[in-house]
Scaffold this motif. Structure first.
Motif, short mmCIF file in Angstrom:
data_model
loop_
_atom_site.label_atom_id
_atom_site.label_comp_id
_atom_site.label_asym_id
_atom_site.label_seq_id
_atom_site.Cartn_x
_atom_site.Cartn_y
_atom_site.Cartn_z
N TRP A 246 96.68 79.07 -17.03
CA TRP A 246 95.77 79.81 -16.15
C TRP A 246 94.58 80.33 -16.93
O TRP A 246 93.45 80.32 -16.44
N LYS A 247 94.86 80.83 -18.15
CA LYS A 247 93.78 81.39 -18.97
C LYS A 247 92.76 80.29 -19.29
O LYS A 247 91.55 80.49 -19.20
N ASP A 248 93.25 79.10 -19.62
CA ASP A 248 92.35 77.99 -19.92
C ASP A 248 91.59 77.52 -18.68
O ASP A 248 90.48 77.01 -18.79
N SER A 278 80.95 68.58 -13.95
CA SER A 278 81.89 69.62 -14.32
C SER A 278 82.66 69.24 -15.59
O SER A 278 82.83 70.05 -16.50
N TYR A 279 83.11 67.99 -15.65
CA TYR A 279 83.87 67.54 -16.82
C TYR A 279 83.02 67.63 -18.08
O TYR A 279 83.45 68.17 -19.11
N ALA A 280 81.76 67.15 -17.98
CA ALA A 280 80.87 67.19 -19.13
C ALA A 280 80.60 68.63 -19.56
O ALA A 280 80.59 68.96 -20.74
N SER A 286 83.76 73.91 -24.32
CA SER A 286 85.05 74.12 -24.96
C SER A 286 84.90 74.30 -26.47
O SER A 286 84.05 73.68 -27.11
N ARG A 287 85.77 75.17 -27.02
CA ARG A 287 85.76 75.34 -28.47
C ARG A 287 86.52 74.20 -29.14
O ARG A 287 86.41 73.98 -30.32
N THR A 288 87.33 73.50 -28.33
CA THR A 288 88.09 72.37 -28.88
C THR A 288 87.83 71.13 -28.04
O THR A 288 88.73 70.63 -27.34
#
Lengths: 504, 108
Positions: A246-248, A278-280, A286-288
């Motif tokens: 959920w946090k992610d 949205s995916y891009a 993202s940090r990862t």
């Protein structure tokens, strides 16, 4: 206050037992259609149109709309379990969803897709409710020049609709525009390309066209492949995402909802592009980013929210302006007209029960879908194992009955057959039918509005530039055409400048 | 009239321009295309048979063809599916929903 009263009224309509039942039928069918690869919402809605003739308008539209947003829920299931998009807007979900399933996390992937869809779907209904009344009021002041320039903007967006070649999308749009000119001239009443036949003097029918391009050709494409059905054999396990999930996912769901909704409103964008954006976006934020493509839950949560929000967003141009921003809305527009309701700025005033009833039914429908898609997931997996050999004749059957049911004219079935084989050949060569259908629908409207504009101005095109709203639409159109040409060069220029500066 | 011709002509130009961009890489699998086109042809034939045979029978024949020939199921299965789906359709659409179906000389 007015909105609240309208909504209460709407719930009174949506919660009538008959309408509640049709809403359920709609979202159920939508889920099934979304799950089954090869049959999309446009063909399904068109096929079921004749069945609604004996229903009241509210029930009919509530059911057909339910198919549309329900399919977005179902599409993710197939993407996650089979690595095949059940519905075109779920292509991106395959990337990380299937990887999650392979790692034994099919449950949370399905869960977050359903919850994200629910949150985004509900968000978009709230926005429809808040934005439609003021937009409809503003649109009441739209004259033919404003409508025409808005449609012009829509045409330029159509070329972004496909995922393939822009040139091919333009070609398809032009074919659609040409087909739209068949029939009686809207001003003078002279027959154009009708070959003096009664069938063509009304123009090419939208229903036979859609059934051919999306129903028959889809079956042909599937028959040729003789699909090997591989459902991922895994215990789905708990569907509830963990606290970490959920946090992610919270951020991607929120951003996906907003992005999907805003992009969905724009004519010609549809529900596919928002998922890619949205995916891009999530990958960039993202940090990862290296986790993407290997089962990152953000890659499911963002796009799945975006496509549901876009679905809601695309209802706005239809309900407030009477303009169909995508193919499904074009069919839905046809459904409104069949039931004697003209969608657009006047609808809110003339048919408030219908407008608010449909909006309220979308709240109810989203809750039904959440319930349908989570506890009943096992049932949907069974549907994926259904033998296609039995399914395809049935789809063809419904297409024929649907086309015949609208007009009771056998020639419309022949037109559908023509579009069926044409659609198959076009898709084989990389031409997508969606721009064709959209340009076909918008083309007729555009022709009408430009000719009315020119009648108003006695033939001066300047009328399009003199009215501020129309001029703004023209500027936006120019921007849409020019930006893709300018942007890459600008970026290259900036990159070079950055590389040359010593401290970068 | 001119508008239609303009749209038609420019569509043709763009179609051809788009066609020249087809990648030569993918060879066309003619068996697959054959499967698709023969299914289409079968559909066209069954539509043509509406007039003499009516909707129910001509569609039972189509279903039989697709299930037995295209999907290589046993003839018994195909016959069963064909009869069941044609009968089911007739009951649901014609009887229950009173959606008009094309009628043949036999009256159904």
């Amino acid at each position: 206050m007015e909105i609240l009263a309208g909504l209460l009224n709407g719930f009174a309509v949506a919660l009538e037992p008959a309408n509640l039942f049709w809403c359920f039928v709609g979202v159920l069918l939508g889920t099934v259609v979304g799950i089954l690869p090869g049959l999309g919402p446009p063909a399904t809605i068109a096929m079921l149109l004749p069945l609604t003739f004996n229903m009241n308008p509210a029930g009919a539209i509530i059911m057909l709309a339910g198919i549309y947003y329900g399919a977005k829920y179902g599409g993710s299931t197939t993407s996650i379990l089979m690595n095949v998009p059940g519905e075109s807007a779920s292509v991106v979900t395959c990337l990380d969803g299937y990887q999650m399933a392979k790692k034994g996390r099919a449950g949370p992937a399905l869960g977050i897709a359903a919850f994200g869809s629910f949150i985004a779907g509900t968000f978009s209904v709230v926005m429809i409710m808040l934005l439609s009344p003021p937009l409809a009021a503003a649109a009441l002041r739209f004259g033919p020049p404003e409508i025409f320039t808005l449609l012009l903007l829509g045409f330029t967006m159509i070329t972004y609709l496909g995922s393939g070649s822009r040139l091919k999308a333009v070609a398809m749009a032009l074919v659609g525009m040409f087909l739209g000119t068949i029939g009686l001239d809207p001003v003078t009443g002279v027959g154009r390309y009708t070959f003096d036949t009664a069938t063509l003097s009304d123009g090419v029918g939208l229903v036979p066209m859609i059934m051919g391009l999306f129903g028959v050709s889809e079956v042909l494409l599937n028959v040729e492949a003789g699909i090997t059905q591989e459902v991922f054999q895994t215990r789905i396990g708990s569907l509830l995402p963990t606290r970490a999930d959920w946090k992610d996912s919270a951020g991607p769901i929120a951003r996906g909802s907003l992005l999907g909704f805003v992009l969905g409103i724009l004519p010609g964008v549809g529900a596919i592009i928002p998922t890619f954006v949205s995916y891009a976006l999530e990958k960039r934020l993202s940090r990862t980013p290296e986790r993407f493509g290997r089962g990152a839950i953000e890659g499911v949560a963002g796009p799945e929210s975006a496509n549901n929000a876009a679905t809601g967003g695309s209802m706005i141009p239809l309900l407030t302006l009477g303009i169909a921003p995508n193919v499904v809305m074009a069919v839905l527009l046809g459904a409104f007209l069949v039931h004697g309701v003209q969608p657009g700025p006047l609808m809110l005033r003339e048919h408030p029960d219908l407008f608010w009833g449909v909006v309220a039914s979308m709240y109810v429908g989203n809750i039904m879908l959440l319930i349908l898609n989570l506890p009943l997931i096992g049932l949907w997996v069974q549907i994926l194992r259904m033998p296609y050999g039995v399914l395809f004749p049935l789809i063809l059957l419904v297409c024929v009955v649907g086309v015949y049911g609208v007009s009771e004219n056998v020639w419309d079935i022949v037109i559908m057959l023509g579009f069926g084989v044409a659609g198959y050949l076009l898709r084989k060569t990389g031409y997508e039918p969606a721009p064709l259908v959209l340009a076909f629908v918008l083309g007729r409207l555009a022709e009408e509005s430009i000719r009315q504009s020119l009648l108003l101005s006695r033939g001066r095109l300047g009328i399009l530039m003199e009215r501020p709203i129309a001029a703004a639409f023209l500027v936006a159109t120019a921007a849409v055409i020019l930006l893709p040409l300018v942007l890459p060069r600008l970026q290259a220029l900036l990159a070079r400048a950055a590389a040359e500066s010593p401290d970068a | 009239m001119r508008l239609g011709r303009l749209a038609g002509l420019s569509a043709l130009v763009a179609l051809i321009a788009g066609g020249t961009k087809v990648k030569a890489g993918d060879p066309i699998d003619w068996t697959k295309v054959g499967r698709a086109l023969s299914t289409w042809f079968a559909l066209a034939v069954s539509v043509a048979l509406f007039k003499p045979l009516g909707f129910v029978i001509s569609f039972a024949l189509l279903t039989y063809f697709i299930v037995a020939v295209m999907y290589r199921r046993s003839l018994k299965t195909a016959a069963l599916v064909a009869v069941a789906s044609a009968a089911g359709f007739y009951l649901v659409f014609d009887r229950a929903l009173s959606v008009p179906l094309p009628v043949g000389i036999l009256g159904f």
